[in-house]
Design a protein around this motif. Structure first.
Motif, PDB file in Angstrom:
ATOM      1  N   CYS A 153       4.625   3.165  31.716  1.00 29.37           N
ATOM      2  CA  CYS A 153       4.735   4.162  30.637  1.00 29.37           C
ATOM      3  C   CYS A 153       3.476   5.020  30.601  1.00 29.37           C
ATOM      4  O   CYS A 153       2.354   4.511  30.619  1.00 29.37           O
ATOM      5  CB  CYS A 153       4.938   3.460  29.300  1.00 29.37           C
ATOM      6  SG  CYS A 153       4.987   4.601  27.890  1.00 29.37           S
ATOM      7  N   THR A 155       3.083   7.542  28.185  1.00 27.61           N
ATOM      8  CA  THR A 155       3.011   8.148  26.853  1.00 27.61           C
ATOM      9  C   THR A 155       3.296   9.650  26.932  1.00 27.61           C
ATOM     10  O   THR A 155       2.603  10.456  26.308  1.00 27.61           O
ATOM     11  CB  THR A 155       1.633   7.893  26.200  1.00 27.61           C
ATOM     12  OG1 THR A 155       1.179   6.580  26.543  1.00 27.61           O
ATOM     13  CG2 THR A 155       1.708   7.971  24.695  1.00 27.61           C
ATOM     14  N   SER A 176       8.906   3.975  23.217  1.00 28.00           N
ATOM     15  CA  SER A 176       7.761   3.682  24.081  1.00 28.00           C
ATOM     16  C   SER A 176       6.849   2.626  23.468  1.00 28.00           C
ATOM     17  O   SER A 176       6.395   1.706  24.160  1.00 28.00           O
ATOM     18  CB  SER A 176       6.966   4.958  24.370  1.00 28.00           C
ATOM     19  OG  SER A 176       6.438   5.503  23.172  1.00 28.00           O
ATOM     20  N   GLN A 180       5.931  -1.170  24.716  1.00 25.74           N
ATOM     21  CA  GLN A 180       4.557  -1.611  24.959  1.00 25.74           C
ATOM     22  C   GLN A 180       4.231  -2.890  24.189  1.00 25.74           C
ATOM     23  O   GLN A 180       3.479  -3.742  24.672  1.00 25.74           O
ATOM     24  CB  GLN A 180       3.579  -0.501  24.589  1.00 25.74           C
ATOM     25  CG  GLN A 180       3.600   0.683  25.548  1.00 25.74           C
ATOM     26  CD  GLN A 180       3.271   0.288  26.976  1.00 25.74           C
ATOM     27  OE1 GLN A 180       2.136  -0.018  27.303  1.00 25.74           O
ATOM     28  NE2 GLN A 180       4.276   0.290  27.837  1.00 25.74           N
ATOM     29  N   CYS A 220      13.703   9.010  30.367  1.00 25.16           N
ATOM     30  CA  CYS A 220      12.409   8.451  30.779  1.00 25.16           C
ATOM     31  C   CYS A 220      12.121   8.790  32.240  1.00 25.16           C
ATOM     32  O   CYS A 220      12.872   8.381  33.142  1.00 25.16           O
ATOM     33  CB  CYS A 220      12.397   6.933  30.592  1.00 25.16           C
ATOM     34  SG  CYS A 220      10.851   6.155  31.133  1.00 25.16           S
ATOM     35  N   LEU A 226      14.061   0.984  28.605  1.00 20.96           N
ATOM     36  CA  LEU A 226      13.655   1.003  27.205  1.00 20.96           C
ATOM     37  C   LEU A 226      14.661   0.307  26.296  1.00 20.96           C
ATOM     38  O   LEU A 226      14.273  -0.352  25.319  1.00 20.96           O
ATOM     39  CB  LEU A 226      13.444   2.446  26.747  1.00 20.96           C
ATOM     40  CG  LEU A 226      12.300   3.191  27.445  1.00 20.96           C
ATOM     41  CD1 LEU A 226      12.332   4.673  27.120  1.00 20.96           C
ATOM     42  CD2 LEU A 226      10.950   2.599  27.050  1.00 20.96           C
TER      43      LEU A 226
END
Length: 253
Positions: A153, A155, A176, A180, A220, A226
């Motif tokens: 990821c 961001t 996201s 995480q 993504c 996700l």
């Protein structure tokens, strides 16, 4: 006559200002991406009507889809400008800033809400590096494999921009951050603060605000699963909630 690409750009001069559209014709070269088009506009910032204007501004860094800086809406879909190839010069290219973040200027947005959410969710491992701690805990190759995928990821904000739950009436943190939290709670050293991260996800704007639209996984750029992370953290927060409830002392009648 050399081929050109018509580029439509939604522009904004400063934060809070009204946006407006401008169109440019840029020379087409095989293999060019969206950022190449912006570079051509920068060389010659003249609209199709012949008006000389200020160059369009955008943000970029790595140019190889690992930093997330060049996130923008391209033809209505949140993408990375560096990896979007212009394959057909006959089709107009539409560039806009992402819609769920404050616009700084033109295509530059402020992604502070994502970075703040990472801080608030304690999405890091507490090892200060001031002394040698020796080898870290061992992880199985199986765990390393799926955790590496989550660690990709960058961001970029595409998942938030595509999510209908992220709007002016919602504090939803987005997929996201949920993913995480899953990553750092699975880390052998990160588990020491797992409860803190789960508490964060159980607050307003956390995982219960997810509407399961599944738009996030579709846009993504790193193909992170996700929706799997959302499902897993849904199970973890539910189990944690029951555990926390069961550990409360009985109330006196």
């Amino acid at each position: 006559m050399a081929q050109t690409v018509r580029v439509k750009v939604r522009r904004q001069d400063e934060p809070g200002a009204k946006s407006y559209w401008q169109e440019f014709d840029v020379p087409y070269t095989q293999g060019m991406n969206a950022l190449t088009c912006l570079q051509e506009i920068q060389k010659n910032p003249v609209t199709v009507s012949g008006q000389a204007v200020a160059p369009v501004v955008w943000e970029s860094a790595c140019l190889e889809e690992v930093c997330g800086a060049c996130s923008m809406r391209i033809n209505g879909i949140p993408r990375q400008g560096c990896s979007f190839l212009v394959l057909d010069p006959q089709k107009p290219l539409t560039l806009e800033p992402m819609s769920k973040f404050p616009v700084v200027r033109d295509l530059i947005i402020d992604r502070s809400r994502m970075f703040q959410a990472l801080l608030d969710s304690h999405s890091w491992i507490d090892i200060d590096g001031t002394h040698d701690l020796g080898p870290g805990p061992r992880q199985s190759p199986k765990d390393q494999s799926w955790m590496y995928v989550l660690s990709r990821c960058m961001t970029c904000g595409c998942c938030l921009d595509a999510c209908p739950q992220v709007n002016e009436k919602s504090d939803f943190v987005g997929a996201s951050v949920i993913s995480q939290v899953r990553l750092f709670n699975a880390h052998p050293s990160g588990k020491m603060h797992a409860d803190k991260r789960l508490d964060y996800l159980m607050q307003p704007g956390g995982i219960v605000d997810c509407g399961n639209a599944q738009n996030c996984v579709k846009v993504c750029p790193k193909e992170i699963p996700l929706t799997q992370s959302i499902a897993e953290m849904g199970k973890q927060t539910l189990a944690y909630g029951f555990k926390r409830f069961a550990s409360k002392p009985d109330l006196e009648m």
